[in-house]
Design a protein around this motif. Structure first.
Motif, PDB file in Angstrom:
ATOM      1  N   THR B 101       0.911  -1.294  -0.092  1.00 44.76           N
ATOM      2  CA  THR B 101      -0.010   0.074   0.088  1.00 44.76           C
ATOM      3  C   THR B 101       1.014   1.380  -0.013  1.00 44.76           C
ATOM      4  OG1 THR B 101      -1.736   1.102   1.126  1.00 44.76           O
ATOM      5  CG2 THR B 101      -0.064  -0.023   2.387  1.00 44.76           C
ATOM      6  N   LEU B 102       0.347   2.456  -0.229  1.00 41.21           N
ATOM      7  CA  LEU B 102       1.204   3.480  -0.263  1.00 41.21           C
ATOM      8  C   LEU B 102       0.239   4.595   0.142  1.00 41.21           C
ATOM      9  CD1 LEU B 102       0.748   5.391  -3.147  1.00 41.21           C
ATOM     10  CD2 LEU B 102       2.240   3.805  -4.093  1.00 41.21           C
ATOM     11  N   SER B 103       0.810   5.891   0.336  1.00 37.30           N
ATOM     12  CA  SER B 103       0.065   7.172   0.668  1.00 37.30           C
ATOM     13  C   SER B 103       0.992   8.367   0.034  1.00 37.30           C
ATOM     14  CB  SER B 103      -0.402   7.189   2.232  1.00 37.30           C
ATOM     15  OG  SER B 103      -0.614   8.560   2.350  1.00 37.30           O
ATOM     16  N   MET B 130      -2.510   5.958   4.411  1.00 39.96           N
ATOM     17  CA  MET B 130      -1.469   6.684   5.568  1.00 39.96           C
ATOM     18  C   MET B 130      -1.587   5.826   6.734  1.00 39.96           C
ATOM     19  SD  MET B 130       1.060   8.706   5.918  1.00 39.96           S
ATOM     20  CE  MET B 130       1.800  10.109   6.901  1.00 39.96           C
ATOM     21  N   GLN B 131      -2.764   5.500   7.319  1.00 41.09           N
ATOM     22  CA  GLN B 131      -2.892   4.967   8.506  1.00 41.09           C
ATOM     23  C   GLN B 131      -2.134   3.437   8.548  1.00 41.09           C
ATOM     24  OE1 GLN B 131      -6.874   4.107   9.708  1.00 41.09           O
ATOM     25  NE2 GLN B 131      -6.590   3.872  11.911  1.00 41.09           N
ATOM     26  N   GLN B 132      -2.351   2.835   7.666  1.00 47.19           N
ATOM     27  CA  GLN B 132      -1.646   1.438   7.632  1.00 47.19           C
ATOM     28  C   GLN B 132       0.013   1.855   7.394  1.00 47.19           C
ATOM     29  OE1 GLN B 132      -3.275  -1.092   4.435  1.00 47.19           O
ATOM     30  NE2 GLN B 132      -1.869  -2.759   5.414  1.00 47.19           N
ATOM     31  N   VAL B 133       0.189   2.687   6.528  1.00 48.61           N
ATOM     32  CA  VAL B 133       1.696   2.965   6.056  1.00 48.61           C
ATOM     33  C   VAL B 133       2.457   3.269   7.160  1.00 48.61           C
ATOM     34  CG1 VAL B 133       3.668   4.105   4.794  1.00 48.61           C
ATOM     35  CG2 VAL B 133       1.349   3.302   3.398  1.00 48.61           C
ATOM     36  N   ARG B 134       2.088   4.271   8.097  1.00 50.52           N
ATOM     37  CA  ARG B 134       2.911   4.791   9.204  1.00 50.52           C
ATOM     38  C   ARG B 134       2.157   4.160  10.733  1.00 50.52           C
ATOM     39  NH1 ARG B 134       6.362   8.600  10.118  1.00 50.52           N
ATOM     40  NH2 ARG B 134       6.736   6.836  11.314  1.00 50.52           N
ATOM     41  N   GLY B 135       1.296   3.196  10.529  1.00 46.03           N
ATOM     42  CA  GLY B 135       0.862   2.432  11.744  1.00 46.03           C
ATOM     43  C   GLY B 135       0.101   3.408  12.672  1.00 46.03           C
ATOM     44  N   ILE B 136      -0.833   4.268  12.236  1.00 45.65           N
ATOM     45  CA  ILE B 136      -1.613   5.343  13.104  1.00 45.65           C
ATOM     46  C   ILE B 136      -2.673   4.719  13.973  1.00 45.65           C
ATOM     47  CG2 ILE B 136      -2.958   7.527  12.882  1.00 45.65           C
ATOM     48  CD1 ILE B 136      -1.114   8.142  10.428  1.00 45.65           C
ATOM     49  N   VAL B 137      -2.763   5.003  15.216  1.00 44.13           N
ATOM     50  CA  VAL B 137      -3.869   4.676  15.840  1.00 44.13           C
ATOM     51  C   VAL B 137      -4.605   5.953  16.345  1.00 44.13           C
ATOM     52  CG1 VAL B 137      -4.157   3.407  17.899  1.00 44.13           C
ATOM     53  CG2 VAL B 137      -2.120   2.956  16.794  1.00 44.13           C
ATOM     54  N   VAL B 138      -6.128   5.300  15.992  1.00 45.76           N
ATOM     55  CA  VAL B 138      -6.850   6.518  16.194  1.00 45.76           C
ATOM     56  C   VAL B 138      -7.786   6.286  17.657  1.00 45.76           C
ATOM     57  CG1 VAL B 138      -8.845   7.710  15.327  1.00 45.76           C
ATOM     58  CG2 VAL B 138      -7.308   6.996  13.730  1.00 45.76           C
ATOM     59  N   ARG B 139      -7.780   7.546  18.198  1.00 44.24           N
ATOM     60  CA  ARG B 139      -8.198   7.316  19.473  1.00 44.24           C
ATOM     61  C   ARG B 139      -9.771   7.413  19.770  1.00 44.24           C
ATOM     62  NH1 ARG B 139      -6.219  10.347  24.803  1.00 44.24           N
ATOM     63  NH2 ARG B 139      -5.692   8.499  26.058  1.00 44.24           N
ATOM     64  N   SER B 140     -10.185   8.517  18.890  1.00 44.22           N
ATOM     65  CA  SER B 140     -11.734   8.765  18.742  1.00 44.22           C
ATOM     66  C   SER B 140     -12.058   8.979  17.581  1.00 44.22           C
ATOM     67  CB  SER B 140     -12.174   9.681  19.851  1.00 44.22           C
ATOM     68  OG  SER B 140     -11.765  10.949  19.412  1.00 44.22           O
ATOM     69  N   GLY B 141     -13.072   8.436  17.025  1.00 41.47           N
ATOM     70  CA  GLY B 141     -13.644   9.057  15.643  1.00 41.47           C
ATOM     71  C   GLY B 141     -13.022   8.089  14.695  1.00 41.47           C
ATOM     72  N   PRO B 146     -11.598   6.022   3.006  1.00 43.13           N
ATOM     73  CA  PRO B 146     -11.041   5.735   1.752  1.00 43.13           C
ATOM     74  C   PRO B 146     -11.711   6.283   0.821  1.00 43.13           C
ATOM     75  CG  PRO B 146     -12.173   3.857   2.710  1.00 43.13           C
ATOM     76  CD  PRO B 146     -12.160   5.004   3.842  1.00 43.13           C
ATOM     77  N   GLY B 147     -11.418   6.163  -0.444  1.00 36.70           N
ATOM     78  CA  GLY B 147     -12.194   6.745  -1.620  1.00 36.70           C
ATOM     79  C   GLY B 147     -11.159   7.408  -2.677  1.00 36.70           C
ATOM     80  N   ASP B 148     -11.788   8.216  -3.568  1.00 38.87           N
ATOM     81  CA  ASP B 148     -11.048   8.803  -4.635  1.00 38.87           C
ATOM     82  C   ASP B 148     -10.310   9.488  -3.829  1.00 38.87           C
ATOM     83  OD1 ASP B 148     -10.005  10.132  -6.648  1.00 38.87           O
ATOM     84  OD2 ASP B 148     -12.246  10.776  -7.261  1.00 38.87           O
ATOM     85  N   TRP B 149      -8.815   9.553  -4.343  1.00 34.27           N
ATOM     86  CA  TRP B 149      -7.914  10.378  -3.697  1.00 34.27           C
ATOM     87  C   TRP B 149      -7.791  11.796  -4.224  1.00 34.27           C
ATOM     88  CZ3 TRP B 149      -2.626   7.291  -4.454  1.00 34.27           C
ATOM     89  CH2 TRP B 149      -2.706   5.998  -3.615  1.00 34.27           C
ATOM     90  N   ILE B 226       5.604   4.408   0.783  1.00 30.42           N
ATOM     91  CA  ILE B 226       5.355   3.142   0.000  1.00 30.42           C
ATOM     92  C   ILE B 226       5.661   2.108   1.148  1.00 30.42           C
ATOM     93  CG2 ILE B 226       5.696   1.483  -1.851  1.00 30.42           C
ATOM     94  CD1 ILE B 226       6.840   3.774  -3.477  1.00 30.42           C
ATOM     95  N   LYS B 227       4.828   0.993   1.348  1.00 30.13           N
ATOM     96  CA  LYS B 227       4.949   0.245   2.158  1.00 30.13           C
ATOM     97  C   LYS B 227       4.945  -1.183   1.202  1.00 30.13           C
ATOM     98  CE  LYS B 227       3.276  -2.162   6.522  1.00 30.13           C
ATOM     99  NZ  LYS B 227       2.159  -3.233   6.525  1.00 30.13           N
TER     100      LYS B 227
END
Ligand SMILES: Nc1ncnc2c1ncn2[C@@H]1O[C@H](COP(=O)(O)OP(=O)(O)OP(=O)(O)O)[C@@H](O)[C@H]1O
Ligand SMILES: [Mg+2]
Lengths: 252, 400
Positions: B101-103, B130-141, B146-149, B226-227
C-alpha cells in the motif's frame, strides 16, 4: 671485661658541595663508642654536630672513611637493611622534631610501629606508655600545631624510644624545655641508659653534658677535645677547647 | 604492614590535606563525568534515530520529487523536473505488484483555529492508506475515509496535543475547525505517539491530500510513502517503481527513491561521526583531568618529600612508602572517578526524566576508559615522583 664496641668511626668525612666549592662539615673523625655508653657532643653552631649525629643514625652517608655499626660496615648495607636498622636499632630525636602535622601526637609516636607491622592494640599500648614516660599522655590527641615547643620535643622523644632502640641519638633534646621538664626528660634518658641503651646527645648545655660518660667537642668539623663528663666544670667548653686545649685527651 | 594499615595511612593522608584532595577529586570527577555524559549523549542520539527508522519497519520506500545529483549542476538543470503527482502515486499502487500500500503526502504549515483559539501547526495531506503505512492509531472518531484520492473531502484528523489545545476538555470529533482558509470537520483524534521521524504526531493535523494541495496551492507532492509486500524483494520492487515512474515522466529520472536502509545508514554514519567527535571532546576533557591529577600529585609529592624523609628515618622501607603513596593516589583518583560517575548518573537520570524517548546510557568502553585513565594517571603520577623521593637519603628528603 671491656664493653662491646657499637660504633666505630674511622677517618670519617662529610663534604658538601656549596657553590662549586667543597665544604667539609666533618673531617678526619675517628671515634669509638661502646655499647651502653652515654656520650655528649658539644661544639659551636655549625661545627658539624648534627651532621655527625645524622651519619651515626644512618640518615646520611659519609663522603669518606668508614662507619662500622655493630660490626657491619654501613656503606655496604642495602637500602632495606638500612631501613630495618633505623626502625629497630636506632631512635632519633631531631633538632627540629620533624613531626607529621596531620597526625596527632599519638599518631606520630605510632608511626614507626605502623611500618614495623605491629598490631593496633599493641601500638596503642606502647605509644601510650612512651607518651606517659615523657609526660605527654594528656596531650596524646593533639596535633603538632596544637602543641608547645617543649611538648613537640617530648613527643619526638616518645617516638624515638617507642620501638625500644639500642641506640638513641638526640639532637638537643632539652633545648626547648624548661628546667623542670628538661630534668624529667634527662632522667628518663638516664634511666634508659642505665638499662643498657647507648645514648648520644648533642647539647649546648654544660649542665646536660656533665651527665654523660664522655664529652666530645667538635669545632669546624673536627674533634678537638674528649673529656670525661665528670670533668666538665663550669668552664665554657668551647673556650676551653680552642684557646687553651684544656681538657683534651682526657680519655684514650 | 597489612593492607588495611596502608589503607588507613593513605586515607588519613588524604583527609589531612582536605582541600587538595577535594580539588583533585573534583578534577577527576569532572573529567570522568564529561566523558561518560558526552559519549552517552552521542550514543543516545544515534540509538534514538536508528530506533526511529527501525520502528518504521524494514519494508518502507520513499519517493521524493527531484533528483539528488551528486555530480555537478543543480537539481533540475537540463530539464524542469516533472511534478510528483497523485496520479503518479496511484499508478505505482495500481501497477507495481510488490507494493502493499502507499500514501501520497503533502506538507505545509497552516493556522488551525476553532472559535477564538488558533495555532500554527504542521498540516499533512495524506490518504486513508497513511494509517496503514505509518501505523497510526486513532483514539476517537476515525481516520481519513477511503475513496477517490482526488476528491478531497473537507475533513481533518488531529493529533492529541493540538486537539487538547483547541478543545480543552472536549472531544473535537464533529466540530468544525478552520485550516488556513478552509473549513473542515474533525473526524478523528490520534492516540498520543510523540515524535517519529522528525514529525511530532501529537502536533499535526491530517487532511485529505487533494484538499491539502489546494490549500497549499501546490501541484507536486512532498513525498510518497510506500509500504512493500513483506514477502517482496525490495530491489525488484525498487526497479519496478523506477521503471513505472520514469515511463510516466517521459523517460526522465526526476525523482529520488530512497529505501529506509539507505536513510538509516546515512544517519548512522552521521551519528557515528558525532559520537566520535564527542569521544574526542571527552578525551580532551579526560586529558585535562589527567594533567590536573598529575599536577596535584606532583605538588603533593614535592610537598611531602619531607614526610617521605621522615618515614624513611623511622625505618619505613622504600616499598612500604611506595605502596602507601600508590594506595593514596588510586584512592584519590578512584574516589574522583566514582564522584564523576555519580554526577553523570544523576545528570542522565534528570535527562531521562525530561526526554524519556532518548536513552542516554553511555557506551561501556567510555565508562571503562574514563575510570581506567583516571586510575592509571593517578597511580603513575602518584608513584613516579614518590619513587624519586624515596631514593634520597632520609636527611636530604627531610631538608626539602
Ligand atoms: N645539606 C647541606 N649542604 C651544605 N652545607 C651543609 C648542609 N648541611 C649542613 N651543612 C653545613 O655543614 C656545617 C655543619 O652543620 P651542622 O648542621 O652539622 O651544624 P651543627 O653543629 O649541628 O650546628 P647547630 O648547633 O647550629 O645545630 C655547617 O656549616 C652547615 O652550613
Ligand atoms: Mg645541629
Amino acid at each position: 671485661m671491656a664493653p662491646e664496641t657499637m660504633i666505630q668511626l674511622r677517618d670519617l668525612w662529610r663534604t658538601y658541595e656549596v657553590g662549586g666549592r667543597p665544604l667539609h662539615a666533618l673531617r678526619e673523625i675517628c671515634e669509638q663508642i661502646a655499647s651502653g655508653e652515654h656520650v655528649a657532643i658539644m661544639g659551636p653552631s655549625g661545627s658539624g654536630k648534627s651532621t655527625l649525629l645524622n651519619l651515626i643514625g644512618c640518615l646520611d652517608q659519609p663522603t669518606g672513611g668508614s662507619y662500622v655499626l655493630n660490626g657491619r660496615e654501613v656503606a655496604t648495607l642495602t637500602e632495606d637493611e638500612l631501613a630495618d636498622i633505623r626502625r629497630n636499632l636506632i631512635g632519633f630525636v631531631f633538632q627540629s622534631y620533624h613531626l607529621i602535622p596531620r597526625l596527632t601526637a599519638n599518631g606520630n609516636v605510632e608511626l614507626p610501629m605502623v611500618f614495623a607491622g605491629l598490631p593496633r592494640a599493641e601500638r596503642h599500648e606502647r605509644a601510650s606508655a612512651a607518651l606517659e614516660a615523657v609526660g605527654m599522655l594528656e596531650r596524646a590527641g593533639h596535633r603538632p600545631d596544637q602543641l608547645s615547643g617543649g611538648e613537640l620535643q617530648r613527643t619526638a622523644i616518645a617516638r624515638a624510644i617507642v620501638m625500644g632502640p639500642q641506640l638513641l641519638l638526640a639532637d638537643e633534646p632539652t633545648g626547648n624545655l624548661d628546667s623542670k621538664s628538661g630534668q624529667q626528660v634527662l632522667q628518663l634518658l638516664d634511666g634508659l641508659n642505665d638499662r643498657g641503651l647507648t645514648l648520644i646527645m648533642v647539647t649546648h648545655d654544660p649542665g646536660v653534658a656533665r651527665r654523660a660518660d664522655r664529652i666530645i667537642t667538635l669545632v669546624d668539623g673536627r674533634i678537638v677535645s674528649r673529656m670525661k663528663g665528670s670533668a666538665m666544670g663550669d668552664i665554657n667548653p668551647y673556650i676551653g677547647a680552642v684557646d687553651s686545649g684544656a681538657g683534651t685527651g682526657e680519655l684514650d | 604492614m597489612t593492607f588495611f594499615e596502608v589503607l588507613r595511612f593513605a586515607t588519613a593522608a588524604l583527609r589531612g590535606h582536605g582541600l587538595r584532595t577535594g580539588l583533585s577529586m573534583l578534577g577527576v570527577g569532572i573529567g570522568v563525568a564529561a566523558v561518560v555524559m558526552l559519549t552517552g549523549l552521542g550514543e543516545g542520539a544515534r540509538r534514538y534515530v536508528t530506533d526511529q527508522f527501525a520502528s518504521l519497519g524494514t519494508n518502507i520506500l520513499i519517493i521524493i520529487p527531484g533528483k539528488n545529483e551528486t555530480t555537478g549542476g543543480l537539481p533540475g538543470i537540463g530539464g524542469v523536473p516533472n511534478d510528483l503527482t497523485i496520479d503518479d502515486a496511484a499508478t505505482v499502487l495500481r501497477t507495481v505488484r510488490s507494493v502493499d500500500t502507499l500514501s501520497p503526502v503533502a506538507m505545509g504549515t497552516e493556522t488551525v483555529s476553532y472559535r477564538s483559539r488558533s495555532r500554527d501547526v504542521m498540516v499533512v495531506g495524506a490518504t486513508s492508506e497513511m494509517q496503514q503505512v505509518r501505523g497510526i492509531v486513532v483514539r476517537s472518531g476515525s481516520f481519513l475515509p477511503p475513496g477517490d484520492w482526488k476528491r478531497g473531502a473537507p475533513v481533518a484528523v488531529m493529533g492529541k496535543g493540538i486537539a487538547q489545545e483547541l478543545f480543552p476538555g472536549q472531544d473535537p470529533v464533529g466540530k468544525v475547525v478552520r485550516v488556513g482558509d478552509f473549513r473542515t470537520r474533525v473526524i478523528g483524534v490520534m492516540a498520543p505517539r510523540g515524535v517519529s521521524l522528525g514529525i511530532d504526531f501529537d502536533d499535526i493535523v491530517i487532511i485529505p491530500v487533494a484538499t491539502s494541495m489546494r490549500l497549499f496551492n501546490r501541484n507536486s507532492l512532498f513525498r510518497v510513502l510506500i509500504k512493500l509486500d513483506p514477502l517482496a524483494d525490495s530491489e525488484v520492487a525498487k526497479a519496478d517503481i523506477m521503471a513505472t515512474l520514469i515511463e510516466r515522466h517521459d523517460g526522465e529520472e526526476d525523482f529520488t527513491l530512497i529505501t529506509q536502509d539507505a536513510v538509516m545508514s546515512a544517519f548512522s554514519q552521521i551519528f557515528a561521526a558525532l559520537t566520535a567527535a564527542l569521544a574526542g571532546i571527552a578525551a580532551i576533557s579526560l586529558s585535562v583531568a589527567g594533567i590536573g591529577i598529575m599536577n596535584v600529585m606532583l605538588v603533593a609529592v614535592s610537598e611531602r618529600t619531607h614526610e617521605i624523609g621522615l618515614l624513611k628515618a623511622v625505618g619505613a622501607r622504600r616499598r612500604q612508602i611506595l605502596v602507601a603513596f600508590l594506595t593514596e593516589a588510586v584512592l584519590l583518583s578512584g574516589a574522583g572517578g566514582v564522584l564523576g560517575l555519580g554526577a553523570a548518573w544523576i545528570a542522565m537520570q534528570a535527562l531521562a526524566a525530561t526526554y524519556p524517548a532518548v536513552d542516554v546510557t553511555p557506551p561501556t568502553w567510555a565508562v571503562l576508559a574514563a575510570v581506567g585513565v583516571s586510575l592509571v594517571v593517578g597511580a603513575v603520577f602518584g608513584v613516579l615522583p614518590a619513587r624519586n623521593a624515596t631514593r634520597l637519603d632520609p636527611i636530604a628528603a627531610l631538608r626539602s
